[in-house]
Design an enzyme around this catalytic site. Structure first.
Site, PDB file in Angstrom:
ATOM      1  N   LYS A  13       0.827  -1.214   0.000  1.00 17.47           N
ATOM      2  CA  LYS A  13       0.000   0.000   0.000  1.00 17.47           C
ATOM      3  C   LYS A  13       0.863   1.267   0.000  1.00 17.47           C
ATOM      4  O   LYS A  13       0.635   2.166  -0.800  1.00 17.47           O
ATOM      5  CB  LYS A  13      -0.914   0.044   1.238  1.00 17.47           C
ATOM      6  CG  LYS A  13      -1.901  -1.091   1.334  1.00 17.47           C
ATOM      7  CD  LYS A  13      -2.876  -0.861   2.494  1.00 17.47           C
ATOM      8  CE  LYS A  13      -2.215  -0.801   3.858  1.00 17.47           C
ATOM      9  NZ  LYS A  13      -1.694  -2.076   4.371  1.00 17.47           N
ATOM     10  N   ARG A 124      12.268  -6.379   4.924  1.00 17.44           N
ATOM     11  CA  ARG A 124      12.053  -4.949   4.731  1.00 17.44           C
ATOM     12  C   ARG A 124      13.006  -4.094   5.576  1.00 17.44           C
ATOM     13  O   ARG A 124      13.188  -4.344   6.761  1.00 17.44           O
ATOM     14  CB  ARG A 124      10.605  -4.684   5.155  1.00 17.44           C
ATOM     15  CG  ARG A 124      10.011  -3.423   4.699  1.00 17.44           C
ATOM     16  CD  ARG A 124       8.540  -3.608   4.499  1.00 17.44           C
ATOM     17  NE  ARG A 124       7.784  -3.486   5.750  1.00 17.44           N
ATOM     18  CZ  ARG A 124       6.472  -3.351   5.784  1.00 17.44           C
ATOM     19  NH1 ARG A 124       5.767  -3.318   4.665  1.00 17.44           N
ATOM     20  NH2 ARG A 124       5.849  -3.261   6.919  1.00 17.44           N
ATOM     21  N   ARG A 157      11.632  -2.010  10.774  1.00 18.16           N
ATOM     22  CA  ARG A 157      10.596  -1.518  11.684  1.00 18.16           C
ATOM     23  C   ARG A 157      10.488  -2.465  12.873  1.00 18.16           C
ATOM     24  O   ARG A 157      10.543  -3.675  12.693  1.00 18.16           O
ATOM     25  CB  ARG A 157       9.259  -1.470  10.933  1.00 18.16           C
ATOM     26  CG  ARG A 157       8.937  -0.089  10.409  1.00 18.16           C
ATOM     27  CD  ARG A 157       7.783  -0.135   9.452  1.00 18.16           C
ATOM     28  NE  ARG A 157       6.564  -0.702  10.020  1.00 18.16           N
ATOM     29  CZ  ARG A 157       5.399  -0.728   9.376  1.00 18.16           C
ATOM     30  NH1 ARG A 157       5.302  -0.218   8.172  1.00 18.16           N
ATOM     31  NH2 ARG A 157       4.340  -1.258   9.939  1.00 18.16           N
ATOM     32  N   ARG A 168      -0.239  -8.848  13.398  1.00 19.94           N
ATOM     33  CA  ARG A 168      -0.789  -7.827  12.504  1.00 19.94           C
ATOM     34  C   ARG A 168      -1.679  -8.465  11.437  1.00 19.94           C
ATOM     35  O   ARG A 168      -2.714  -7.913  11.064  1.00 19.94           O
ATOM     36  CB  ARG A 168       0.338  -7.026  11.845  1.00 19.94           C
ATOM     37  CG  ARG A 168       0.878  -5.932  12.774  1.00 19.94           C
ATOM     38  CD  ARG A 168       2.268  -5.484  12.386  1.00 19.94           C
ATOM     39  NE  ARG A 168       2.342  -4.887  11.072  1.00 19.94           N
ATOM     40  CZ  ARG A 168       3.451  -4.858  10.324  1.00 19.94           C
ATOM     41  NH1 ARG A 168       4.576  -5.392  10.757  1.00 19.94           N
ATOM     42  NH2 ARG A 168       3.426  -4.295   9.143  1.00 19.94           N
TER      43      ARG A 168
HETATM   44  P1  ADP Z   1       0.992  -2.091   7.966  1.00 22.17           P
HETATM   45  O1  ADP Z   1      -0.147  -1.837   7.036  1.00 22.17           O
HETATM   46  O2  ADP Z   1       2.183  -2.626   7.258  1.00 22.17           O
HETATM   47  O3  ADP Z   1       0.635  -2.856   9.201  1.00 22.17           O
HETATM   48  P2  ADP Z   1       0.995   0.685   8.930  1.00 22.17           P
HETATM   49  O4  ADP Z   1       2.157   1.577   8.835  1.00 22.17           O
HETATM   50  O5  ADP Z   1      -0.229   1.030   8.178  1.00 22.17           O
HETATM   51  O6  ADP Z   1       1.570  -0.728   8.510  1.00 22.17           O
HETATM   52  O7  ADP Z   1       0.581   0.507  10.477  1.00 22.17           O
HETATM   53  C1  ADP Z   1       1.514   0.195  11.483  1.00 22.17           C
HETATM   54  C2  ADP Z   1       0.800   0.145  12.838  1.00 22.17           C
HETATM   55  O8  ADP Z   1       0.267   1.443  13.151  1.00 22.17           O
HETATM   56  C3  ADP Z   1      -0.401  -0.801  12.922  1.00 22.17           C
HETATM   57  O9  ADP Z   1      -0.016  -2.108  13.248  1.00 22.17           O
HETATM   58  C4  ADP Z   1      -1.233  -0.138  14.018  1.00 22.17           C
HETATM   59  O10 ADP Z   1      -0.738  -0.432  15.293  1.00 22.17           O
HETATM   60  C5  ADP Z   1      -1.016   1.338  13.765  1.00 22.17           C
HETATM   61  N1  ADP Z   1      -2.034   1.937  12.855  1.00 22.17           N
HETATM   62  C6  ADP Z   1      -1.818   2.495  11.638  1.00 22.17           C
HETATM   63  N2  ADP Z   1      -2.958   2.944  11.098  1.00 22.17           N
HETATM   64  C7  ADP Z   1      -3.939   2.658  11.988  1.00 22.17           C
HETATM   65  C8  ADP Z   1      -5.349   2.833  12.010  1.00 22.17           C
HETATM   66  N3  ADP Z   1      -5.999   3.419  10.990  1.00 22.17           N
HETATM   67  N4  ADP Z   1      -6.037   2.386  13.090  1.00 22.17           N
HETATM   68  C9  ADP Z   1      -5.404   1.815  14.126  1.00 22.17           C
HETATM   69  N5  ADP Z   1      -4.100   1.595  14.170  1.00 22.17           N
HETATM   70  C10 ADP Z   1      -3.356   2.013  13.125  1.00 22.17           C
END
Ligand code: ADP
Ligand code: ZN
Length: 221
Positions: A13, A124, A157, A168
């Site tokens: 994404k 990554r 990360r 996740r």
């Molecule tokens: P990925 O899609 O690879 O898990 P993101 O960078 O989108 O990575 O998200 C990393 C972390 O940040 C998630 O595991 C969560 O803890 C938090 N997070 C990100 N966006 C949201 C959201 N919209 N709602 C709740 N938690 C979020």
């Protein structure tokens, strides 16, 4: 034009949104990036969010919705990445957009099998200096562990550790699948195969967004 990019962690994404934002005149808004910045700056939100992020859990909806609402600017075409991630967030986004006479035009689901995701995430690396992304196998830096662009030491990360990745993925299945159905019911969901070369995915996504843009302009006037 408001577009949502859905998909499991590691589905690409962020990479795709970054590639498409300029090309299609979107502003890329990634809640994960905003949260990581808050954590880095040790803000009140960052300190609270960190507890959830390092376990692979979602940050509570209330915090996310407040954060998004504080970043929302009028008259901007957003490409939403990593948000909404629960049905409550999807409803919250609709409400924020509705007061501006806007709505989500299209939601794209990037589909990638679990086995591929795990392989992608475990290699990554990213640059804390300039944000460039690398992969140990598929996109290595010229000098191991060092950014090609700015020379900063690359980092993984903290939530890319295997046990956190597994959580996740489970959270994605449990809490984010309803978001997919939410847009599907509204006839806004388009599925794209995310398991193909990145530039093919970009081309496919660009076509989907262009088509949705055409439609939304017709509705607008
Ligand atoms: P990925 O899609 O690879 O898990 P993101 O960078 O989108 O990575 O998200 C990393 C972390 O940040 C998630 O595991 C969560 O803890 C938090 N997070 C990100 N966006 C949201 C959201 N919209 N709602 C709740 N938690 C979020
Ligand atoms: Zn760098």
């Amino acid at each position: 034009m408001q577009a949502v990019l859905l998909g499991p962690p590691g589905s690409g994404k962020g990479t795709q949104a970054a590639a498409l934002a300029d090309r299609l005149g979107f502003q890329h808004l990634a809640t994960g990036d905003i949260l990581r910045e808050e954590v880095k700056n040790k803000t009140k939100l960052g300190m609270e969010a960190k507890k959830f992020m390092e376990k692979g859990e979602l940050v509570p909806d209330k915090l996310i919705l407040e954060m998004v609402s504080s970043h929302l600017k009028p008259d901007v075409a957003y490409l939403w990445d990593g948000f909404p991630r629960t049905e409550e967030q999807a409803v919250g986004l609709d409400a924020m957009l509705a007061v501006r006479n806007l709505s989500v035009d299209v939601a794209v689901l990037l589909e990638v099998p679990d086995a591929i995701i795990i392989r992608r995430i475990s290699g990554r690396l990213s640059c804390p200096g300039c944000g460039a992304n690398y992969h140990r196998e598929t996109l290595p830096s010229k000098k191991e562990g060092v950014c090609d662009r700015c020379g900063t030491r690359l980092e993984a990360r903290t939530d890319d550790r295997p046990e956190v990745v597994a959580r996740r993925l489970a959270v994605y299945r449990e809490q984010t699948s309803p978001v997919m159905r939410y847009y599907e019911k509204q006839g806004k969901l388009v599925r794209v195969n995310g398991d193909q070369p990145p530039e093919n995915v970009t081309a496919k996504l660009a076509a989907v967004f262009e088509a949705a843009k055409g439609k939304s302009q017709k509705v607008d006037g």
